[in-house]
Enzyme design. Sequence first.
Site, PDB file in Angstrom:
ATOM      1  N   HIS A  72       0.853  -1.194   0.000  1.00  0.00           N
ATOM      2  CA  HIS A  72       0.000   0.000   0.000  1.00  0.00           C
ATOM      3  C   HIS A  72       0.887   1.242   0.000  1.00  0.00           C
ATOM      4  O   HIS A  72       1.552   1.547   0.988  1.00  0.00           O
ATOM      5  CB  HIS A  72      -0.923   0.001   1.226  1.00  0.00           C
ATOM      6  N   LEU A  73       0.896   1.918  -1.118  1.00  0.00           N
ATOM      7  CA  LEU A  73       1.650   3.150  -1.292  1.00  0.00           C
ATOM      8  C   LEU A  73       1.348   4.127  -0.162  1.00  0.00           C
ATOM      9  O   LEU A  73       0.188   4.275   0.243  1.00  0.00           O
ATOM     10  CB  LEU A  73       1.245   3.778  -2.637  1.00  0.00           C
ATOM     11  N   HIS A  74       2.360   4.779   0.376  1.00  0.00           N
ATOM     12  CA  HIS A  74       2.142   5.832   1.361  1.00  0.00           C
ATOM     13  C   HIS A  74       3.320   6.794   1.375  1.00  0.00           C
ATOM     14  O   HIS A  74       4.442   6.438   1.028  1.00  0.00           O
ATOM     15  CB  HIS A  74       1.880   5.263   2.762  1.00  0.00           C
ATOM     16  N   ILE A  75       3.020   8.020   1.764  1.00  0.00           N
ATOM     17  CA  ILE A  75       4.004   9.096   1.858  1.00  0.00           C
ATOM     18  C   ILE A  75       4.250   9.374   3.335  1.00  0.00           C
ATOM     19  O   ILE A  75       3.304   9.467   4.124  1.00  0.00           O
ATOM     20  CB  ILE A  75       3.497  10.381   1.169  1.00  0.00           C
TER      21      ILE A  75
END
Length: 169
Positions: free
Chosen positions: A121-124
């Site tokens: 899950h992409l996250h910044i």
Amino acid sequence: MQRNNLWAPWRINYIQALDKTDGCFICHNLQHPDDDDSNLVLWRTEHSIVILNRFPYNNGHLLIAPARHIAELNLATEQELLDMIKLVRESQKVLSIAIKPHGFNVGMNSGRCGGAGLPGHLHIHVVPRWDGDTNFMSICSDTKVISQSLTELLMELKQVSEKNNLPGL
């Protein structure tokens, strides 16, 4: 050439928790809006979520993720990309008002070998920084000092958000 190591033993709890996690904690949080406070969710938008990191590098360490379970930046829609970048800006604004950092580290880890503890899950990451925020504690005594509880900080950030009409309201 001598090799230097940077020790971060407080991260072992995070690493060990990865093996015990069933599924994606971001998706879990997205599916349980009634538990936002206990899940440390600061904001939700139509396309994204902002969560306090349970294993922060510094006080105020936030994670911004798309609502859709995607692993890579190139899979994000234009609207998801715009929403996440706007949330980076708004996160810096609320953190600046609430805890007054001197600067920020903002970035993403892509893939497990790239440092992503949750590669699916992409996250910044938005990490507040202060001049001199690395000190003898982490070097001499294997201790990272986080000066405020996560629940206390969450409530403070929500109050600042409401007062300043920031996202998620």
